[in-house]
Design a protein around this motif. Structure first.
Motif, PDB file in Angstrom:
ATOM      1  N   GLN A   1       0.844  -1.185   0.000  1.00  0.00           N
ATOM      2  CA  GLN A   1       0.000   0.000   0.000  1.00  0.00           C
ATOM      3  C   GLN A   1       0.880   1.235   0.000  1.00  0.00           C
ATOM      4  O   GLN A   1       1.893   1.289   0.700  1.00  0.00           O
ATOM      5  CB  GLN A   1      -0.899   0.041   1.244  1.00  0.00           C
ATOM      6  N   ASN A   2       0.480   2.212  -0.758  1.00  0.00           N
ATOM      7  CA  ASN A   2       1.181   3.495  -0.691  1.00  0.00           C
ATOM      8  C   ASN A   2       0.242   4.638  -0.968  1.00  0.00           C
ATOM      9  O   ASN A   2      -0.784   4.465  -1.622  1.00  0.00           O
ATOM     10  CB  ASN A   2       2.380   3.497  -1.661  1.00  0.00           C
TER      11      ASN A   2
ATOM     12  N   ARG B   1       2.305   5.310   2.832  1.00  0.00           N
ATOM     13  CA  ARG B   1       2.066   4.860   4.200  1.00  0.00           C
ATOM     14  C   ARG B   1       1.366   5.944   5.006  1.00  0.00           C
ATOM     15  O   ARG B   1       0.526   5.657   5.859  1.00  0.00           O
ATOM     16  CB  ARG B   1       3.375   4.500   4.891  1.00  0.00           C
TER      17      ARG B   1
ATOM     18  N   LEU C   1      -5.494   6.482  -2.538  1.00  0.00           N
ATOM     19  CA  LEU C   1      -4.767   5.450  -1.830  1.00  0.00           C
ATOM     20  C   LEU C   1      -4.615   4.262  -2.782  1.00  0.00           C
ATOM     21  O   LEU C   1      -5.584   3.844  -3.422  1.00  0.00           O
ATOM     22  CB  LEU C   1      -5.540   5.017  -0.576  1.00  0.00           C
TER      23      LEU C   1
ATOM     24  N   THR D   1      -2.596   2.691   4.988  1.00  0.00           N
ATOM     25  CA  THR D   1      -2.275   4.096   4.729  1.00  0.00           C
ATOM     26  C   THR D   1      -2.971   4.913   5.808  1.00  0.00           C
ATOM     27  O   THR D   1      -4.189   4.800   5.983  1.00  0.00           O
ATOM     28  CB  THR D   1      -2.781   4.550   3.344  1.00  0.00           C
TER      29      THR D   1
END
Lengths: 113, 115
Positions: free
Chosen positions: B6-7, B9, B21, B110
């Motif tokens: 996921q990025n 954070r 997201l 995130t």
């Protein structure tokens, strides 16, 4: 619809002792699955143990075991020989056949050295 | 085999801005789930997607939120015109199949902060 209830917001245990975290659930599904997830401070969700509802035998993973009482819709997690690294939030969750995971509100476990 | 990625954070947005997201599922996984976690709360289901399809969006707010999982590329959760109440940790999970006993693997989340 599924609901999961964890009635213990916080629990603590002495290192090397045993602790039991409670969970009750409700579901209209005939085929469902139950899970315990651990969330340490890193926030990573880690699967601890899972139980298929059609299996009568309680699942066990090393120091972690469950007490699955289907009639009572209860699914408690027992942690034996508690270690400092077990300190985390623990979430109980249920899942139907093709439905997403539904989580309880969690229990924060502290381990006392 | 990398896990669910996921990025970013951490994401800070001002009220009224858009937040995007991203979630790259584990290799070979075609089922993606988005969850929101408020402080001291459990994870609340938002949306379940398969490649190019929304399977279940019963947990998504009716306005400002949307999600997609295109044929190529990551799944995107988009929040338009963010408000302070959108501040939370957003988690993505992926699984090989959608069936009950298939393990869902989670990303690290995130954390969205709306200022």
């Amino acid at each position: 619809a599924q609901t999961v209830t964890q009635s213990q917001p916080e629990m603590s245990v002495q290192e090397a002792e045993t602790v039991t975290l409670s969970c009750t659930y409700d579901t209209s599904e005939s085929d469902y699955y139950l899970f315990w997830y651990k969330q340490p401070p890193s926030r990573q969700m880690i699967l601890v143990i899972r139980q298929e509802a059609y299996k009568q035998q309680n699942a066990t993973e090393n120091r972690f075991s469950v007490n699955f009482q289907k009639a009572a819709k209860s699914f408690s997690l027992k942690i034996s020989d508690s270690q400092l690294g077990d300190a985390a939030m623990y979430f109980c969750a249920s899942k139907g056949g093709n439905t997403p995971l539904v989580f309880g509100k969690g229990t924060r476990l502290s381990v006392i050295a | 085999n990398a896990g669910v990625m996921q990025n970013p954070r951490h994401l800070v947005r001002r009220r009224g801005q858009e937040a995007r997201l991203r979630c790259s599922p584990m290799k070979g996984h075609s089922h993606v789930y988005w969850y929101r976690q408020l402080p001291e709360e459990g994870l609340k289901f938002m949306v379940y997607l398969q490649k190019e399809n929304i399977i279940d969006e019963s947990g998504m707010p009716k306005e400002r939120f949307s999600a997609e999982f295109p044929k190529e590329g990551p799944s995107i959760l988009r929040i338009q015109q963010v408000v302070r109440g959108d501040s939370a940790a957003y988690f993505c999970a992926s699984s090989l199949r959608g069936l009950g006993n298939t393990e869902a693997f989670f990303g690290q989340g995130t954390r969205l902060t709306v200022v």
